[in-house]
Design a protein around this motif. Structure first.
Motif, mmCIF file in Angstrom:
data_model
loop_
_atom_site.group_PDB
_atom_site.id
_atom_site.type_symbol
_atom_site.label_atom_id
_atom_site.label_comp_id
_atom_site.label_asym_id
_atom_site.label_seq_id
_atom_site.Cartn_x
_atom_site.Cartn_y
_atom_site.Cartn_z
ATOM 1 N N PRO B 13 -73.571 63.072 59.325
ATOM 2 C CA PRO B 13 -72.816 63.861 58.351
ATOM 3 C C PRO B 13 -71.413 63.297 58.123
ATOM 4 C CG PRO B 13 -72.907 65.017 60.460
ATOM 5 C CD PRO B 13 -73.815 63.814 60.578
ATOM 6 N N PHE B 14 -70.831 62.707 59.159
ATOM 7 C CA PHE B 14 -69.496 62.121 59.030
ATOM 8 C C PHE B 14 -69.548 60.914 58.089
ATOM 9 C CE2 PHE B 14 -69.783 64.037 63.283
ATOM 10 C CZ PHE B 14 -68.780 64.982 63.166
ATOM 11 N N ALA B 15 -70.618 60.120 58.209
ATOM 12 C CA ALA B 15 -70.778 58.970 57.323
ATOM 13 C C ALA B 15 -71.083 59.436 55.900
ATOM 14 C CB ALA B 15 -71.898 58.060 57.831
ATOM 15 N N ARG B 16 -71.840 60.523 55.782
ATOM 16 C CA ARG B 16 -72.124 61.011 54.427
ATOM 17 C C ARG B 16 -70.836 61.433 53.716
ATOM 18 N NH1 ARG B 16 -76.391 65.681 52.196
ATOM 19 N NH2 ARG B 16 -76.361 64.874 50.072
ATOM 20 N N LYS B 17 -69.977 62.116 54.441
ATOM 21 C CA LYS B 17 -68.695 62.530 53.857
ATOM 22 C C LYS B 17 -67.918 61.310 53.352
ATOM 23 C CE LYS B 17 -64.376 64.509 55.662
ATOM 24 N NZ LYS B 17 -63.781 64.917 56.960
ATOM 25 N N VAL B 18 -67.892 60.248 54.156
ATOM 26 C CA VAL B 18 -67.187 59.027 53.746
ATOM 27 C C VAL B 18 -67.848 58.397 52.522
ATOM 28 C CG1 VAL B 18 -66.785 56.628 54.444
ATOM 29 C CG2 VAL B 18 -66.157 58.499 55.982
ATOM 30 N N ARG B 19 -69.183 58.368 52.502
ATOM 31 C CA ARG B 19 -69.877 57.782 51.349
ATOM 32 C C ARG B 19 -69.586 58.589 50.088
ATOM 33 N NH1 ARG B 19 -75.387 58.583 53.752
ATOM 34 N NH2 ARG B 19 -76.320 57.635 51.897
ATOM 35 N N MET B 20 -69.550 59.918 50.232
ATOM 36 C CA MET B 20 -69.223 60.767 49.090
ATOM 37 C C MET B 20 -67.802 60.481 48.604
ATOM 38 S SD MET B 20 -70.906 64.266 50.639
ATOM 39 C CE MET B 20 -70.142 65.400 49.484
ATOM 40 N N ALA B 21 -66.867 60.340 49.555
ATOM 41 C CA ALA B 21 -65.477 60.069 49.173
ATOM 42 C C ALA B 21 -65.380 58.723 48.441
ATOM 43 C CB ALA B 21 -64.583 60.070 50.411
ATOM 44 N N ALA B 22 -66.106 57.719 48.925
ATOM 45 C CA ALA B 22 -66.056 56.400 48.286
ATOM 46 C C ALA B 22 -66.612 56.478 46.862
ATOM 47 C CB ALA B 22 -66.844 55.384 49.112
ATOM 48 N N LEU B 23 -67.727 57.187 46.690
ATOM 49 C CA LEU B 23 -68.305 57.319 45.345
ATOM 50 C C LEU B 23 -67.330 58.037 44.424
ATOM 51 C CD1 LEU B 23 -72.007 58.269 46.227
ATOM 52 C CD2 LEU B 23 -71.242 56.172 45.085
ATOM 53 N N GLU B 24 -66.729 59.092 44.929
ATOM 54 C CA GLU B 24 -65.796 59.862 44.106
ATOM 55 C C GLU B 24 -64.577 59.026 43.723
ATOM 56 O OE1 GLU B 24 -66.332 62.586 42.679
ATOM 57 O OE2 GLU B 24 -64.333 63.025 41.916
ATOM 58 N N ARG B 25 -64.172 58.120 44.597
ATOM 59 C CA ARG B 25 -63.019 57.258 44.326
ATOM 60 C C ARG B 25 -63.416 55.961 43.618
ATOM 61 N NH1 ARG B 25 -58.443 59.159 44.080
ATOM 62 N NH2 ARG B 25 -57.396 57.326 44.892
ATOM 63 N N ARG B 26 -64.721 55.829 43.291
ATOM 64 C CA ARG B 26 -65.219 54.642 42.593
ATOM 65 C C ARG B 26 -64.954 53.360 43.377
ATOM 66 N NH1 ARG B 26 -66.543 58.187 39.609
ATOM 67 N NH2 ARG B 26 -65.680 58.938 37.634
ATOM 68 N N ILE B 27 -65.216 53.437 44.679
ATOM 69 C CA ILE B 27 -65.034 52.271 45.546
ATOM 70 C C ILE B 27 -66.404 51.822 46.017
ATOM 71 C CG2 ILE B 27 -64.151 51.491 47.788
ATOM 72 C CD1 ILE B 27 -61.911 53.597 47.396
ATOM 73 N N LYS B 28 -66.689 50.552 45.836
ATOM 74 C CA LYS B 28 -67.988 50.034 46.248
ATOM 75 C C LYS B 28 -67.945 49.692 47.724
ATOM 76 C CE LYS B 28 -71.775 47.013 45.381
ATOM 77 N NZ LYS B 28 -72.556 47.904 46.260
ATOM 78 N N LEU B 29 -68.874 50.255 48.491
ATOM 79 C CA LEU B 29 -69.003 49.926 49.905
ATOM 80 C C LEU B 29 -70.314 49.187 50.119
ATOM 81 C CD1 LEU B 29 -68.125 53.335 51.663
ATOM 82 C CD2 LEU B 29 -66.584 51.432 51.134
ATOM 83 N N GLU B 30 -70.262 48.114 50.893
ATOM 84 C CA GLU B 30 -71.514 47.553 51.396
ATOM 85 C C GLU B 30 -71.949 48.450 52.548
ATOM 86 O OE1 GLU B 30 -73.233 44.869 50.353
ATOM 87 O OE2 GLU B 30 -71.745 44.580 48.749
ATOM 88 N N LEU B 31 -73.181 48.923 52.510
ATOM 89 C CA LEU B 31 -73.655 49.821 53.570
ATOM 90 C C LEU B 31 -74.472 49.030 54.590
ATOM 91 C CD1 LEU B 31 -74.761 52.920 51.467
ATOM 92 C CD2 LEU B 31 -72.647 52.602 52.771
ATOM 93 N N LEU B 32 -74.109 49.169 55.858
ATOM 94 C CA LEU B 32 -74.830 48.472 56.914
ATOM 95 C C LEU B 32 -75.368 49.523 57.891
ATOM 96 C CD1 LEU B 32 -75.551 45.628 57.829
ATOM 97 C CD2 LEU B 32 -73.415 45.574 59.131
ATOM 98 N N ASP B 33 -76.666 49.704 57.839
ATOM 99 C CA ASP B 33 -77.324 50.729 58.651
ATOM 100 C C ASP B 33 -77.351 50.275 60.110
ATOM 101 O OD1 ASP B 33 -78.908 52.806 59.517
ATOM 102 O OD2 ASP B 33 -80.447 52.528 57.981
ATOM 103 N N THR B 34 -76.901 51.149 61.005
ATOM 104 C CA THR B 34 -76.924 50.809 62.422
ATOM 105 C C THR B 34 -77.586 51.974 63.170
ATOM 106 O OG1 THR B 34 -75.567 50.057 64.287
ATOM 107 C CG2 THR B 34 -74.550 51.646 62.794
#
Lengths: 203, 203
Positions: B13-34
């Motif tokens: 859930p902590f990572a989801r919050k960050v992913r949501m924030a990045a999308l809302e800020r229009r920032i592209k993140l490379e996602l690396l599943d661990t």
């Protein structure tokens, strides 16, 4: 300024960090000792923070928590240089040091509950071992840090509250052995009045 | 701008919050599943975050964590209005809502470990009951909030990540029954693209 009241316990590392920040910012807090437990409620505390955790700051802007939010709040109220760095590079190394310190406190408090409150027959050795190893992993990394340990800021306050909590609750953990720089750093830091005036209780 | 890589797990859930924030800020993140576990190490993850937790942002300013620090970092990089309010009163209600949401996620993840990973004979019913009751205590308080639930900000993003995590990991918890406003709020919020594009995995 309206008086500010901090709901706290003398044994909480998160509350100690906040008390240190308030002293450093020359902000007077009324301290109200309460109690927390992983298995008991505390209706008075739950009224202001439904997570039933300390610290909680009763402020003119309403109840403020958790420790990080309170520290930022105090930083805006008080005097002198901010506890948060202004240089960009420094800002993020200090913020990440704060996160490491909060993480050590989280793990150390959970270990305290596991080893001191949970019935002995329900303890989980594998989990306990990995938590201690993560704490030592953090110390190993912080041992190598040079820049962000210098000075009084939110990262160094958090680290001092965390390391001294290990001494308080997990005195058998031999963290000093392999971390001579950190050990010397904490010994120096303990000389600050903000540490002397916020000691954990004697056990 | 250098590419930013997020170490995450789809279930965090902590990572989801960050992913949501990045999308809302229009920032592209490379996602690396661990992978993370309360009882296993992950040497690759430990190299960048000795707490061995996700999310971690690999940035030009070094590895950044935890979720709150990453969200602030993204907020300075991206476009559009800040996820942190500018009005003083609003700022603290949003910050405290974020703390409540992080607290619900902390409790819900610990409950997941207790009920899904810890050997059954080592579970502690008294602790489980009080954690669920604290989560419901938070929802009871948030049910009454009117102002800080409006809009897309760090408090509402955190709350949506937390409530949807309850549905994901603790579907038997009947939280909707006594919280009709929150339930309707989440149903509306789920329509945002930032929610649709960050769903928890199917179980």
């Amino acid at each position: 300024m309206s008086p500010l009241t901090l709901l706290y316990t003398p044994a909480s590392p998160f509350a100690r960090k906040v008390r240190m920040a308030a002293l450093e910012r020359r902000i007077k807090l009324e301290l109200l000792d309460t109690h927390v437990s992983p298995i008991l409620s505390n209706p008075e505390l739950a009224k202001v923070n439904p997570l039933v955790k300390v610290p909680v700051l009763i402020s003119p802007d309403g109840p403020i928590y958790d420790n990080r939010v309170i520290c930022r709040y105090l930083d805006r109220l008080g005097e002198g240089p901010s506890l948060y760095a202004s240089e960009v590079a420094e800002r993020w190394s200090i913020a990440t040091l704060e996160a490491l310190s909060d993480g050590v406190m989280d793990a150390a408090v959970l270990l305290r509950y596991e080893l001191g409150v949970r019935p002995e027959e329900l303890r989980w050795k594998q989990w306990v071992d990995i938590q201690f190893s993560r704490i030592l992993g953090v110390l190993e990394q912080v041992e190598k840090i040079t820049d962000s340990l210098v000075g009084l800021h939110i990262g160094s306050l958090g680290l001092a509250a965390a390391l001294s909590y290990l001494d308080f609750r997990h005195p058998a953990l031999p963290w000093r052995e392999n971390h001579p720089r950190l050990s010397a750093w904490l010994a120096d830091f303990e000389e600050h009045e903000i540490m002397k005036n916020t000691r954990y209780p004697q056990v």
